[in-house]
Design an enzyme around this catalytic site. Structure first.
Site, PDB file in Angstrom:
ATOM      1  CB  VAL A  58      -0.929   0.028   1.230  1.00 42.55           C
ATOM      2  CG1 VAL A  58      -1.870   1.234   1.163  1.00 42.55           C
ATOM      3  CG2 VAL A  58      -1.740  -1.264   1.328  1.00 42.55           C
ATOM      4  CD  GLU A  59       3.786   1.773  -4.104  1.00 42.52           C
ATOM      5  OE1 GLU A  59       4.624   0.883  -4.294  1.00 42.52           O
ATOM      6  OE2 GLU A  59       3.354   2.522  -5.013  1.00 42.52           O
ATOM      7  CD  GLU A  72       7.292  -8.890   1.577  1.00 41.32           C
ATOM      8  OE1 GLU A  72       8.169  -9.277   0.790  1.00 41.32           O
ATOM      9  OE2 GLU A  72       6.814  -7.730   1.546  1.00 41.32           O
ATOM     10  CB  CYS A 103      12.866  -6.017   0.802  1.00 40.04           C
ATOM     11  SG  CYS A 103      11.759  -5.307   2.048  1.00 40.04           S
ATOM     12  CB  CYS A 106       9.793  -7.624   4.760  1.00 43.21           C
ATOM     13  SG  CYS A 106       8.733  -6.273   4.173  1.00 43.21           S
TER      14      CYS A 106
END
Length: 293
Positions: A58-59, A72, A103, A106
């Protein structure tokens, strides 16, 4: 829009075990909100009791990237909001066919779960003939985790906790704040579940949209920066249960936190909400910790 599947519902989708998790990845990716990167990331996770959870990125346009919720992170927050105790397997993809490791951000965030080293992550690259699960321990062998700082018997992420907080203003609080529709009650209940063992500055948020109350709580990381704020956590609940509503439809937000603490959420929450829900009524209520525990 579905983010949680019971074992029987998952079986209807063809997911009967860890190797079947990719069957839900397209559904997960379709639910992502990625207006900045345009890369829709999906995560599908399996719990120890057989439920399947989805996570999405969600950006938020016009805000710093650190407000972004990784797929994640969304997944684990979704587990926490639904009182799940243990994540065992996860599959993450941005293409639907290639599955890779989380990444570093996460991987660090996941260290807060007691079974973090044993969590199995799908690595799948068809062109290279790779299709296997790898443990998080193998992806982060020399980890910095809660056991580096906290006592062995400390309650970790996804484990039961009660921060024993009460509101400083002696207003009446419902006897069962989990089921009432008052934002102050739900925000206090969220703060009491907040995972903040390092700063000891728990906080919770409740928000209203279309008459429905959504909630979330601050989730801390031993590495500090991967921590997830309470507004972001409440937005996980909003995205998962809100049926596609937009953030600018949110009408009320209540933050509960202690006063004059080293880690306060008020300033960043106010800046965040000014951008995504500029018309919402934002209130901050202070609380204090009792000697209950």
């Amino acid at each position: 829009m579905k983010f949680v599947y019971t074992p029987s519902e998952a079986a209807e989708e063809g997911v009967r075990g860890p190797s079947d998790l990719p069957k839900l990845i397209d559904k997960a990716m379709s639910l992502a909100r990625a207006p900045v990167s345009t890369f829709k990331v999906g995560a599908v996770g399996l719990t120890s009791s057989g439920e399947v959870f989805l996570g999405v990125n969600v950006e938020f346009p016009n805000l710093p990237l650190h407000h972004t919720i990784h797929a994640e992170q969304f997944l684990v927050t979704n587990l926490a909001l639904n009182s799940m105790k243990k994540l065992t397997h996860i599959a993450v993809s941005v293409t639907g066919t290639i599955f890779g490791a989380p990444c570093g951000h996460c991987r660090q965030f996941y260290q807060e779960m007691r079974n973090a080293p044993e969590i199995e992550i799908l690595i799948k690259r068809p062109k290279d003939g790779i299709d296997e699960f790898m443990s998080l321990k193998s992806l982060m062998p020399e980890r910095f985790g809660p056991d580096s700082i906290l006592p062995e018997d400390a309650s970790l992420l996804l484990e039961q906790r009660d921060n024993s907080l009460v509101l400083s203003d002696p207003e009446e609080i419902c006897s069962d704040p989990e089921d009432c529709s008052h934002t102050k009650c739900r925000a206090l209940a969220a703060a009491n579940k907040s995972y903040a063992p390092y700063s000891k500055c728990p906080s919770g948020v409740a928000l209203i949209c279309g008459g429905e109350v959504y909630k979330g709580w601050y989730i801390e990381s031993v590495a500090y920066n991967p921590s997830l704020g309470p507004v972001e956590a409440a937005l996980v609940d909003f995205v998962a249960r809100g049926g596609g509503k937009e953030f600018n439809e949110i009408t009320e937000v209540v933050l509960v936190e202690m006063k004059d603490v080293k880690v306060s959420q008020e300033a960043t929450a106010r800046t965040f909400l000014d951008k995504i829900a500029p018309k919402c009524d934002f209130k901050v209520l202070h609380c204090y910790k009792t000697n209950k525990n």
